[in-house]
Design a protein around this motif. Sequence first.
Motif, PDB file in Angstrom:
ATOM      1  N   UNK A 381     -20.561   9.486 -43.621  1.00  0.00           N
ATOM      2  CA  UNK A 381     -21.464  10.228 -42.739  1.00  0.00           C
ATOM      3  C   UNK A 381     -22.526   9.273 -42.227  1.00  0.00           C
ATOM      4  N   UNK A 382     -22.839   9.373 -40.952  1.00  0.00           N
ATOM      5  CA  UNK A 382     -23.940   8.609 -40.359  1.00  0.00           C
ATOM      6  C   UNK A 382     -24.995   9.572 -39.844  1.00  0.00           C
ATOM      7  N   UNK A 383     -26.271   9.219 -40.063  1.00  0.00           N
ATOM      8  CA  UNK A 383     -27.381   9.953 -39.458  1.00  0.00           C
ATOM      9  C   UNK A 383     -27.878   9.120 -38.277  1.00  0.00           C
ATOM     10  N   UNK A 384     -27.815   9.689 -37.075  1.00  0.00           N
ATOM     11  CA  UNK A 384     -28.257   9.000 -35.871  1.00  0.00           C
ATOM     12  C   UNK A 384     -29.509   9.671 -35.325  1.00  0.00           C
ATOM     13  N   UNK A 385     -30.389   8.867 -34.714  1.00  0.00           N
ATOM     14  CA  UNK A 385     -31.563   9.422 -34.060  1.00  0.00           C
ATOM     15  C   UNK A 385     -31.111  10.322 -32.923  1.00  0.00           C
ATOM     16  N   UNK A 386     -31.704  11.497 -32.809  1.00  0.00           N
ATOM     17  CA  UNK A 386     -31.212  12.517 -31.880  1.00  0.00           C
ATOM     18  C   UNK A 386     -31.356  12.116 -30.415  1.00  0.00           C
ATOM     19  N   UNK A 387     -32.241  11.159 -30.113  1.00  0.00           N
ATOM     20  CA  UNK A 387     -32.413  10.738 -28.727  1.00  0.00           C
ATOM     21  C   UNK A 387     -31.828   9.356 -28.472  1.00  0.00           C
ATOM     22  N   UNK A 388     -32.164   8.390 -29.321  1.00  0.00           N
ATOM     23  CA  UNK A 388     -31.691   7.018 -29.081  1.00  0.00           C
ATOM     24  C   UNK A 388     -30.308   6.761 -29.649  1.00  0.00           C
ATOM     25  N   UNK A 389     -29.831   7.620 -30.558  1.00  0.00           N
ATOM     26  CA  UNK A 389     -28.538   7.469 -31.245  1.00  0.00           C
ATOM     27  C   UNK A 389     -28.462   6.198 -32.078  1.00  0.00           C
ATOM     28  N   UNK A 390     -29.629   5.663 -32.482  1.00  0.00           N
ATOM     29  CA  UNK A 390     -29.642   4.541 -33.404  1.00  0.00           C
ATOM     30  C   UNK A 390     -29.385   5.048 -34.819  1.00  0.00           C
ATOM     31  N   UNK A 391     -28.675   4.248 -35.614  1.00  0.00           N
ATOM     32  CA  UNK A 391     -28.336   4.666 -36.977  1.00  0.00           C
ATOM     33  C   UNK A 391     -29.581   4.673 -37.855  1.00  0.00           C
ATOM     34  N   UNK A 392     -29.806   5.811 -38.523  1.00  0.00           N
ATOM     35  CA  UNK A 392     -30.956   5.949 -39.415  1.00  0.00           C
ATOM     36  C   UNK A 392     -30.542   5.905 -40.881  1.00  0.00           C
ATOM     37  N   UNK A 393     -29.310   6.281 -41.191  1.00  0.00           N
ATOM     38  CA  UNK A 393     -28.858   6.283 -42.575  1.00  0.00           C
ATOM     39  C   UNK A 393     -27.350   6.408 -42.640  1.00  0.00           C
ATOM     40  N   UNK A 394     -26.788   5.991 -43.784  1.00  0.00           N
ATOM     41  CA  UNK A 394     -25.342   6.037 -43.994  1.00  0.00           C
ATOM     42  C   UNK A 394     -25.039   6.676 -45.339  1.00  0.00           C
ATOM     43  N   UNK A 395     -23.909   7.352 -45.398  1.00  0.00           N
ATOM     44  CA  UNK A 395     -23.428   7.939 -46.644  1.00  0.00           C
ATOM     45  C   UNK A 395     -21.948   7.604 -46.758  1.00  0.00           C
ATOM     46  N   UNK A 396     -21.573   6.997 -47.896  1.00  0.00           N
ATOM     47  CA  UNK A 396     -20.187   6.604 -48.108  1.00  0.00           C
ATOM     48  C   UNK A 396     -19.538   7.601 -49.048  1.00  0.00           C
ATOM     49  N   UNK A 397     -18.835   8.544 -48.456  1.00  0.00           N
ATOM     50  CA  UNK A 397     -18.315   9.718 -49.140  1.00  0.00           C
ATOM     51  C   UNK A 397     -17.890   9.572 -50.574  1.00  0.00           C
ATOM     52  N   UNK A 398     -16.814   8.871 -50.843  1.00  0.00           N
ATOM     53  CA  UNK A 398     -16.231   8.869 -52.182  1.00  0.00           C
ATOM     54  C   UNK A 398     -17.133   8.220 -53.210  1.00  0.00           C
ATOM     55  N   UNK A 399     -17.933   7.230 -52.784  1.00  0.00           N
ATOM     56  CA  UNK A 399     -18.798   6.549 -53.748  1.00  0.00           C
ATOM     57  C   UNK A 399     -20.038   7.350 -54.074  1.00  0.00           C
ATOM     58  N   UNK A 400     -20.354   8.344 -53.172  1.00  0.00           N
ATOM     59  CA  UNK A 400     -21.517   9.183 -53.426  1.00  0.00           C
ATOM     60  C   UNK A 400     -22.828   8.448 -53.302  1.00  0.00           C
ATOM     61  N   UNK A 401     -22.856   7.301 -52.624  1.00  0.00           N
ATOM     62  CA  UNK A 401     -24.094   6.542 -52.474  1.00  0.00           C
ATOM     63  C   UNK A 401     -24.474   6.459 -51.013  1.00  0.00           C
ATOM     64  N   UNK A 402     -25.697   6.044 -50.779  1.00  0.00           N
ATOM     65  CA  UNK A 402     -26.181   5.898 -49.414  1.00  0.00           C
ATOM     66  C   UNK A 402     -27.055   4.671 -49.326  1.00  0.00           C
ATOM     67  N   UNK A 403     -27.290   4.224 -48.127  1.00  0.00           N
ATOM     68  CA  UNK A 403     -28.185   3.096 -47.957  1.00  0.00           C
ATOM     69  C   UNK A 403     -28.757   3.113 -46.557  1.00  0.00           C
ATOM     70  N   UNK A 404     -29.873   2.429 -46.406  1.00  0.00           N
ATOM     71  CA  UNK A 404     -30.550   2.413 -45.126  1.00  0.00           C
ATOM     72  C   UNK A 404     -29.932   1.379 -44.204  1.00  0.00           C
ATOM     73  N   UNK A 405     -30.307   1.492 -42.940  1.00  0.00           N
ATOM     74  CA  UNK A 405     -29.808   0.569 -41.929  1.00  0.00           C
ATOM     75  C   UNK A 405     -30.312  -0.829 -42.231  1.00  0.00           C
ATOM     76  N   UNK A 406     -29.468  -1.810 -42.095  1.00  0.00           N
ATOM     77  CA  UNK A 406     -29.870  -3.187 -42.313  1.00  0.00           C
ATOM     78  C   UNK A 406     -29.551  -3.682 -43.706  1.00  0.00           C
ATOM     79  N   UNK A 407     -29.288  -2.802 -44.653  1.00  0.00           N
ATOM     80  CA  UNK A 407     -28.933  -3.217 -46.009  1.00  0.00           C
ATOM     81  C   UNK A 407     -27.465  -3.590 -46.053  1.00  0.00           C
TER      82      UNK A 407
END
Length: 809
Positions: A381-407
């Motif tokens: 899953x990706x969270x994108x800014x509603x206007x600029x569509x820049x990536x704000x966050x990521x979720x990697x389904x099976x691993x159940x973890x997430x990380x911020x953009x740039x990591x």
Amino acid sequence: MEVVYVCEWEKRPKNNHCPSIPLVCAWSCRNLIAFTTDLKNEEDDKELSHMIHIIDTEHPWDVYSINSGHREVISCLEWDQSGSRLLSADGDGEIKCWAMKEHLVNSWESIQSSSVDGDPIVALSWLHNGVKLALHVEKSGSTNFGEKFSRVKFSPSLTLFGGKPMEGWLAVTVSGLVTVSLLKPNGALLSASESLCRLRGRVALADIAFTGGGNIVVAATDGSSSSPVQFYKVCVSVVNEKCRIDTELLPSLFMRCTTDPVRRDKYPAVTHLKFLTRENSEQVLLCASSQMGSIVECWSLRKEGLPVNNIFQHRSPVVGEKQPMILKWRILSATNDLDRVSAVALPKLPISISNTDLKVASDTKFCPGLGLALSFHDGSIQILHRLSLHTMGMFYGSSGSSQRVGDEPAIKRQRAGGPAVHFKALQFSWTSLALVGVDNHGKLHMIRVSPSMGQLLDMNTLLRHLLFLLEYCMVTGYDWWDVLLHVQPGMVHNLVEKLHEEYMRQNQALQQVLATRIVAVKASLCKLSSATAARANDFHAKLLLIAISSTLKSLLRPHVLNTPDKSPGDRLAEICTKNTDTDIDKVMINLKTEEFVLDGPPLQSLQQLIQWVGDFVLYLLANLPNQGSIVRPGFGFLRDGPSLGMLREMMVMIRIWGLLKPGCLPIYTATSDNQDSMSLLFRLLTKLWLCSRDESHPQEPDETLLDECCLLPSQLLVPSMDWLPINDGVITKIQSKHQLRLQFGKPYTLPGLNPNSQMEIFSRSPASQRMDNLRCLHMGICPTEESKACTRYKLTSLNKSALDVLQDN
């Protein structure tokens, strides 16, 4: 982002290998989730499809499944603005409206239905009721709730006489038909259908939005990215008791990817079409896909000057003449090539998108309402800014973890063999702090979304963000369960104190409106920490006290019609506040007792509530000498002047009723036959109230009062009060950040839970006496009467009225 819990079926759904079957999901403002799955009964091989499942987020295993009766697969689910009614639509053009029976989440019935025979529904929405609230991040530091959450001028889709909004729904069919059903005040249904345009064509995808002027805008596409996305204005009216629909063609657009030579044939199908918000018809999100990937574009409708031919450039302008303007769609932003998108979720939080608000949100790292979610076929899953569509966050389904953009991930993910588990339906909560998704195996996933989208925040800023959202839920009346997901035990005390401070800064009228809501919020917050668990019990008792006081005072009627402005209940409160006498009979003399005269049967039916008031006063006074123990239930009342004053008022009222019907008085077990128990308790209660009525300068109880309270257990039998909620939901079990694996229909028990732990000392054992917490009736260990329990706190009450119960007994 991280997974809070996963709830799955014991038997796998049939659609493991049928990607064409749609799954839909809807999240209501009451934090109820409705979703569909297509299950298969392995025993008789009958399809149990077209089922609607409804859960409460606090007890997701307790699922209620509705056999919808739809003949085709359900394509749309929509909650109304109150979260108490649900629309379902299917591939045969049938729409059903579901409502709770007697306000029970596990009992639903179809109250209305409409149909467009054989025409599948592709978009569905309730008509707008004209209520729109804007949330201003720049005013988050303001002390006035009216500045933080402002009411926006917005017209209902259709109004009745006097401007009252008319209820109903609107749907778009695959053949380009728009159908409207209106709910008349008498319960009848008024329906009409009309073509979106003169030349009807296939509509593969559609969405519905509303304008401030009361119009409806429909966006539609035939599913091909090379075809235009059409927009239509729909006006609904009632003429001569008949529903009338007028449609008008609006400016259309072509997706940018079709004009790009590199991507012209790369994404042939439009797979998702959504207005960014239901109240904003000027911004739309489009997603075009192929078997290999997708691209997302955000468009905005803008007013532009109409260019004038050169022949007329040198013409002298007329005084007051303005340049002609036209509406035109302009692309705001677009993503690069993405993996194949499987579902889209848009935020429901009505955050203001002014430049000032966006800047403040960026500076304070306040992200709720700014991001939209895209789920992909690889399970991420990706969270994108509603206007600029820049990536704000990521979720990697099976691993159940997430990380911020740039990591950079420490270990690259490895793709599992076989078809990946991915989300086919995705929905944001109403504060955008949680996501719920239903995957292609029928499992329901609850995902926590950080208010800062994973960016590091200091504690004060995080508390301010959570406080802001709790205030929003209080003002709107929405459920705040998704906010509690982010509250850690160490935050509870500060949040409760700050919430009370902000509440006390509001004007008196708003405080009265929010009086019970803030108590309920405090109760749910205090349940999250062992240090404040006893305070949660006190807040629950205060809610019951307010309800009983309101019920008893509502029965009072003036004895003459030409009464002054104040009601008998107001006069009772005023006299009890001014008269500080400790003798209950002297206080009673100043009241007009004829205003307290009630008929016999209603008065007798209140005996159980009256008994609870009497027992509660005795319990509080008997525990006053133990006031140093904060964990004891009832501690919060000993310094709560308004609550003690409310108890004092009810004691006076009960004393008057006792003169009319002695059988309604509370029953005490006393050691002396000639002891006036009510006079004794009123005298001690008044002394305690005098110590705490001035909240700014509370006084400590004197030694004489403490000594008299110490003697109470030897004079009267002190009851054991049973107002304690059961901590069996998930909210108290997810503080450790470990993912819970749940199964529908099977209650969850936390492994290794110590029954003697501080968090569980207030829980009732299964063999304990059960209470009707609304009527304060004892039901026994195994009640024979039908009862209902709150899905959030498991407080129980009988289905029948108190009067019926007394008559049966």
